[in-house]
Scaffold this active site. Structure first.
Site, PDB file in Angstrom:
ATOM      1  N   GLU A 168      -1.156 -10.450  -5.707  1.00  0.00           N
ATOM      2  CA  GLU A 168      -1.185 -11.276  -6.918  1.00  0.00           C
ATOM      3  C   GLU A 168      -0.370 -10.632  -8.036  1.00  0.00           C
ATOM      4  OE1 GLU A 168      -3.672 -10.184  -5.025  1.00  0.00           O
ATOM      5  OE2 GLU A 168      -5.507 -11.351  -5.311  1.00  0.00           O
ATOM      6  N   CYS A 218      -9.001  -9.189  -6.769  1.00  0.00           N
ATOM      7  CA  CYS A 218      -9.760  -8.058  -7.311  1.00  0.00           C
ATOM      8  C   CYS A 218      -9.815  -8.125  -8.840  1.00  0.00           C
ATOM      9  CB  CYS A 218      -9.145  -6.738  -6.855  1.00  0.00           C
ATOM     10  SG  CYS A 218      -7.678  -6.244  -7.788  1.00  0.00           S
ATOM     11  N   GLU A 268       0.839  -1.207   0.000  1.00  0.00           N
ATOM     12  CA  GLU A 268       0.000   0.000   0.000  1.00  0.00           C
ATOM     13  C   GLU A 268       0.872   1.255   0.000  1.00  0.00           C
ATOM     14  OE1 GLU A 268      -2.709  -0.534   3.288  1.00  0.00           O
ATOM     15  OE2 GLU A 268      -3.859  -2.037   2.180  1.00  0.00           O
TER      16      GLU A 268
HETATM   17 ZN   LIG Z   1      -5.828  -7.270  -6.874  1.00  0.00          ZN
END
Ligand SMILES: [Zn+2]
Length: 134
Positions: A59, A88, A48
């Site tokens: 990933e 996601c 982040e």
């Molecule tokens: Zn992702």
């Protein structure tokens, strides 16, 4: 089809990587482990950033590590989160770039598998490299 041994190895690798997640904002640590057809395993964690959109997912870190070392074909990816959260949309698209048959295993922090599918199952109707060849 993945063997139980390979499945467990990938989950354990993703679990172990998870401790390196840099997730001071969400607190949602993610670990990933990507097995290439050449037999190598690349792990990844979410990273982040204070400027939120510039962070990236575990990933994609694993895929980009593999790609940057010359890998192009993937057998499977395991993703571990506290509660077995699913990859996601951006990660699904990145995985689809390199093959719809890559196995996907999602597990919780105890290593319990909550989802097992392939990239085609994660992202039906994916935009593929062949779609650019009109
Ligand atoms: Zn992702």
């Amino acid at each position: 089809m993945l063997s139980d041994e390979v499945r467990q190895m990938l989950i354990q690798t993703a679990q172990a990587a998870r401790k390196w997640a840099y997730a001071p904002y969400s607190g949602y640590a993610v670990g990933a482990a990507l097995l290439t057809t050449s037999g190598r395993v690349y792990d990844g964690v979410n990273v982040e950033n204070a400027a939120y959109p510039t962070g990236t997912c575990a990933e994609r870190v694993a895929v980009f590590k593999a790609i940057s070392e010359g890998e192009r074909e993937f057998e499977a990816i395991a993703v571990v989160t506290v509660n077995g959260g699913s990859p996601c949309g951006s990660c699904r698209q990145v995985l689809a770039e390199f093959g719809l048959e890559t196995s996907v295993i999602v597990a919780d922090e105890e290593g319990r598998i909550v989802l097992e599918t392939d990239v085609a199952g994660l992202l039906p109707g994916a935009f593929r490299p062949t779609d650019l060849k009109v």
